[in-house]
Design an enzyme around this catalytic site. Structure first.
Site, short mmCIF file in Angstrom:
data_model
loop_
_atom_site.label_atom_id
_atom_site.label_comp_id
_atom_site.label_asym_id
_atom_site.label_seq_id
_atom_site.Cartn_x
_atom_site.Cartn_y
_atom_site.Cartn_z
N HIS A 18 0.92 -1.11 0.01
CA HIS A 18 -0.10 0.06 0.18
C HIS A 18 0.91 1.10 0.13
O HIS A 18 1.95 1.15 0.50
CB HIS A 18 -0.82 0.11 1.26
CG HIS A 18 -1.79 -1.01 1.66
ND1 HIS A 18 -1.13 -2.24 2.16
CD2 HIS A 18 -3.20 -1.44 1.61
CE1 HIS A 18 -2.08 -2.98 2.40
NE2 HIS A 18 -3.25 -2.62 2.09
N ASP A 21 2.71 1.85 3.16
CA ASP A 21 3.66 1.08 3.63
C ASP A 21 4.90 1.51 3.40
O ASP A 21 5.99 1.29 4.05
CB ASP A 21 3.39 -0.42 3.19
CG ASP A 21 1.90 -0.90 3.18
OD1 ASP A 21 1.24 -0.69 4.42
OD2 ASP A 21 1.47 -1.78 2.47
C1 XLS Z 1 -7.27 -6.29 4.65
C2 XLS Z 1 -6.80 -6.66 3.43
C3 XLS Z 1 -5.84 -5.71 2.66
C4 XLS Z 1 -5.67 -5.60 1.24
C5 XLS Z 1 -5.05 -4.57 0.50
O1 XLS Z 1 -8.13 -7.17 5.26
O2 XLS Z 1 -6.59 -7.79 3.17
O3 XLS Z 1 -4.56 -5.94 3.46
O4 XLS Z 1 -5.25 -7.06 0.82
O5 XLS Z 1 -5.40 -3.44 0.93
#
Ligand code: XLS
Ligand code: CA
Ligand code: CA
Length: 437
Positions: free
Chosen positions: A99, A102
């Protein structure tokens, strides 16, 4: 600087190895049905869990001990990039995912955030030049900051919608810059808590407009990634619009988006929706929309989104069965959207966890391929639907009959020769396959 000094490149040593830092089943070069394991499995490392996460949970602060803990802000972001590429190399990862937040800290404005992102993206691009690790997908985190409290693309406030659009625009540019294979939309807070304060129709149609704008912009800049929607039924909102694959398919069809999206299916989200992982994979595969996978597992005793590393061989095998039947994942991959447990706070645990997950899916691949080669289960399915191959059954399948004709066919039938579904025999056979790899 090296962050994982003590650990050398993880290699395949075979099932009898007792080296905890070796693969026992994942042999990247081994060919299964003409393709190497590396080509079929396309493992991805989730940046947020492995480099950004700290083991914190709603009841307590982070526990993870990491070599970059003493740093802050952009210095921390840069150290994480260095550590990430060292980790990718040592664990032999073909892909990674992130993301926006991150990889770089958010600033006070979108302008500042974008500036931070530019700096880190340039650094990642440099590292990618000397690395085999490619970007499986990136995405915008439009759920953590308090501004997303009521949603992003489904927010009741137009400024929030615009902010979300701006972050997605940047995400698409970043994806293009780093050559991402896919771009993910997970509707973290795209849902509601109470219908009495919600204009569901407006929210959903705004969300669809946002997706259309994203498609238009990616075309405009020549970013040809596969767009993926990641369903999840709840958490953090009470009800999320992209509840499961079936619900999200209807949404995509309603807003004429179905030809431009596939699904990123997460195991733990499937179980939260009351399905199995393989159910969600099957529903997506049958409509040609199985795009990518977030490989993890939940804990049925807890029932929330625990994002554990996948170690359940039954589940990895049934998942790989669907993936192989799909002809592989195309541009998608198996992204370990999984975090080490709060108690597994040592840096070494990051390696143990990925090795466990990579081995578990390698076993799944081998077993599933054997199942398919033997045609045992396919034979059962084939027999089960035998009556649709000829006569009245064939007419039903071909759409060449009517209620009148069917009534005439059924009217004097006394005995119908139903056969057993053989569920226990099937389960026992699965166990045999699992034990015989
Ligand atoms: C959260 C999600 C997230 C997505 C990407 O539960 O898994 O991490 O994979 O935003
Ligand atoms: Ca996920
Ligand atoms: Ca999850």
């Amino acid at each position: 600087m090296a962050y994982f000094d003590e650990i050398s490149k993880v290699k395949y040593e075979g099932r009898n190895s007792d080296n905890p830092f070796a693969f026992k089943f994942y042999n990247p070069e081994e060919k299964i049905n003409g393709k190497t394991m590396e080509e079929t499995l396309r493992y991805g490392i989730a940046y947020w869990h492995t480099f950004t996460g700290d083991g914190g949970d709603p009841f307590g602060a982070g526990t993870a001990i990491r070599p970059w803990d003493h740093l802050k802000g952009m210095d921390l972001a840069k150290a994480r990039v260095e550590a990430a590429f060292e980790f990718f190399e040592k664990i032999d990862a073909p892909f990674f995912c992130f993301h926006d937040v991150d990889i770089a800290p958010e600033g006070d404005t979108l302008r500042e955030t974008n500036k931070n992102l530019d700096e880190i993206v340039a650094m990642i691009k440099e590292y990618m030049k000397d690395s085999k690790t490619k970007l499986l997908w990136n995405t915008a985190n439009n759920f953590t900051n308090p501004r997303w409290t009521h949603g992003a693309g489904t927010s009741p406030h137009a400024d929030v919608f615009a902010y979300a659009a701006g972050k997605i625009k940047k995400g698409l540019e970043v994806g293009k810059e780093l050559g991402a294979e896919n771009y993910v939309f997970w509707g973290g807070r795209e849902g509601y808590e109470s219908l009495l304060n919600t204009n569901m129709k407006l929210e959903q149609s705004n969300l669809a407009s946002l997706y259309h704008m994203a498609l238009d912009y990616s075309k405009e800049i020549g970013f040809d990634a596969q767009f993926l929607i990641e369903p999840k039924p709840k958490e953090p909102t009470t009800h999320q619009y992209d509840f499961d694959v079936a619900t999200a398919t209807a949404f995509l069809q309603q807003y004429d988006l179905q030809d431009h999206f596939k699904f990123n299916i997460e195991a733990n989200h499937a179980t939260l929706a009351g399905h199995t992982f393989e159910h969600e994979l099957r529903v997506a595969r049958e409509s040609g929309m199985l795009g990518s996978v977030d490989a993890n597992q939940g804990d049925l005793l807890l029932g929330w989104d625990t994002d554990e590393f996948p170690t359940d061989l039954y589940s990895t095998t049934l998942a790989m069965y669907e993936i192989l039947k799909n002809g592989g994942l195309g541009r998608g991959g198996l992204n370990f959207d999984a975090k080490v447990r709060r108690g597994s706070f040592e840096t070494d645990d990051l390696f143990h966890a990925h090795i466990a997950g990579m081995d578990a899916f390698a076993i799944g691949l081998k077993v599933a391929q054997k199942m398919i080669d033997d045609n045992f289960f396919e034979g059962i399915v084939d027999d089960r639907y035998e009556t649709f191959k000829s006569g009245i059954g064939k007419q039903i399948v071909d759409g060449k009959t009517s209620l009148k004709e069917l009534e005439a066919h059924a009217i004097d039938i006394k005995d119908i020769n139903l056969k057993s579904g053989q569920v226990e025999k099937i389960k026992a056979k699965m166990n045999q396959y699992l034990l015989n790899i």
